[in-house]
Motif scaffolding. Structure first.
Motif, mmCIF file in Angstrom:
data_model
loop_
_atom_site.group_PDB
_atom_site.id
_atom_site.type_symbol
_atom_site.label_atom_id
_atom_site.label_comp_id
_atom_site.label_asym_id
_atom_site.label_seq_id
_atom_site.Cartn_x
_atom_site.Cartn_y
_atom_site.Cartn_z
ATOM 1 N N GLN A 120 -28.653 33.333 16.636
ATOM 2 C CA GLN A 120 -28.701 33.366 18.094
ATOM 3 C C GLN A 120 -30.124 33.067 18.564
ATOM 4 O OE1 GLN A 120 -27.103 36.945 19.840
ATOM 5 N NE2 GLN A 120 -25.426 37.074 18.353
ATOM 6 N N LEU A 124 -32.494 33.504 21.817
ATOM 7 C CA LEU A 124 -32.507 34.307 23.036
ATOM 8 C C LEU A 124 -33.201 33.583 24.186
ATOM 9 C CD1 LEU A 124 -33.412 37.829 21.587
ATOM 10 C CD2 LEU A 124 -31.152 36.767 21.861
ATOM 11 N N ASN A 125 -32.781 33.949 25.372
ATOM 12 C CA ASN A 125 -33.431 33.457 26.585
ATOM 13 C C ASN A 125 -34.854 34.027 26.624
ATOM 14 O OD1 ASN A 125 -34.368 33.178 29.292
ATOM 15 N ND2 ASN A 125 -32.253 33.007 30.005
ATOM 16 N N SER A 180 -35.284 36.631 29.366
ATOM 17 C CA SER A 180 -34.450 37.831 29.300
ATOM 18 C C SER A 180 -33.749 37.862 27.946
ATOM 19 C CB SER A 180 -33.406 37.833 30.425
ATOM 20 O OG SER A 180 -32.520 38.931 30.265
ATOM 21 N N ARG A 234 -31.794 39.756 26.808
ATOM 22 C CA ARG A 234 -30.426 40.274 26.865
ATOM 23 C C ARG A 234 -29.417 39.131 26.903
ATOM 24 N NH1 ARG A 234 -29.958 44.483 31.663
ATOM 25 N NH2 ARG A 234 -27.845 44.544 30.780
ATOM 26 N N HIS A 235 -29.910 37.909 27.091
ATOM 27 C CA HIS A 235 -29.016 36.758 27.201
ATOM 28 C C HIS A 235 -29.298 35.754 26.079
ATOM 29 C CE1 HIS A 235 -29.124 38.467 31.304
ATOM 30 N NE2 HIS A 235 -27.845 38.098 31.342
ATOM 31 N N VAL A 281 -26.349 26.546 25.881
ATOM 32 C CA VAL A 281 -26.614 26.609 27.314
ATOM 33 C C VAL A 281 -26.667 25.220 27.940
ATOM 34 C CG1 VAL A 281 -29.130 26.573 27.076
ATOM 35 C CG2 VAL A 281 -28.086 27.724 29.050
#
Length: 200
Positions: A173, A175-176, A179, A181-182, A196
């Motif tokens: 993954q 990550l943003n 953030s 969390r995204h 994205v």
């Protein structure tokens, strides 16, 4: 006549040595069966089979080497390949998976400068964090996706390799950067689960 004389009408039991009538097929003293050769030859001693422990194995032909036997070589090769496969299976772990992503994809690339890959137990994934200032994300913000697509392909390839060493399982993954969390990219066993850029 001596005590050991056997008349023509008698025979000697080869088992117990008793004198018994010649036509008797079973010794009345010990129960031994006197049929066949034993009954026909009254003074014959029972034949004892040679012990198998004294039988020597057939000698290998002079000059023959074990390593010239093709079946032995094939067996050794199979065990060697199996051993390598087992070592690969047990060598992969969470930290080494993250290390593979870090060294094979992120390190040494200015486009991903400052990016890190670490294993996250809760997410059961290798988590990649990329600074917002990295060229790959700067270009992405301006609609230039070439560097981003290159990163996606590189992570897909690495995910497939990790999956091959980890029973088909490999999650990565990205990550943003603004953030954590995204997620902006998720790859499962070499396949893109979320990108994205598809939302643009």
């Amino acid at each position: 006549m001596g005590g050991n004389h056997v008349s023509k009408y008698q025979q000697v039991c080869p088992n117990c040595g008793a004198k018994i009538p010649k036509k008797t097929t079973v010794c009345p003293y010990c129960g031994a069966i006197l049929t066949g050769a034993a009954a026909a030859q009254p003074n014959a001693k029972p034949k004892i089979a040679a012990s198998w422990t004294k039988v020597k194995p057939k000698a290998r032909p002079h000059g023959e080497k074990w390593y010239r036997n093709p079946w032995i070589l094939v067996t050794i090769a199979i065990f060697a390949l199996f051993g390598m496969w087992v070592l690969q299976k047990i060598s992969i772990n969470h930290d080494s998976a993250a290390h593979m992503v870090q060294t094979a994809v992120l390190d040494g690339h200015d486009d991903y400068k400052g990016a890190t890959a670490k294993w996250n137990q809760k997410a059961n994934s290798v988590i990649v964090t990329i600074p917002a200032s990295a060229p790959v994300l700067q270009n992405f913000q301006h609609g230039k996706l070439k560097k981003w697509n290159t990163l996606v392909q590189a992570l897909q390839k690495e995910s497939s390799q990790i999956a091959g060493l980890n029973n088909g399982v490999s999650n990565i993954q990205v990550l943003n950067p603004q953030s954590h969390r995204h997620v902006i990219l998720q790859i499962k066993s070499g396949k893109v689960a979320y990108n994205v850029s598809d939302d643009l």
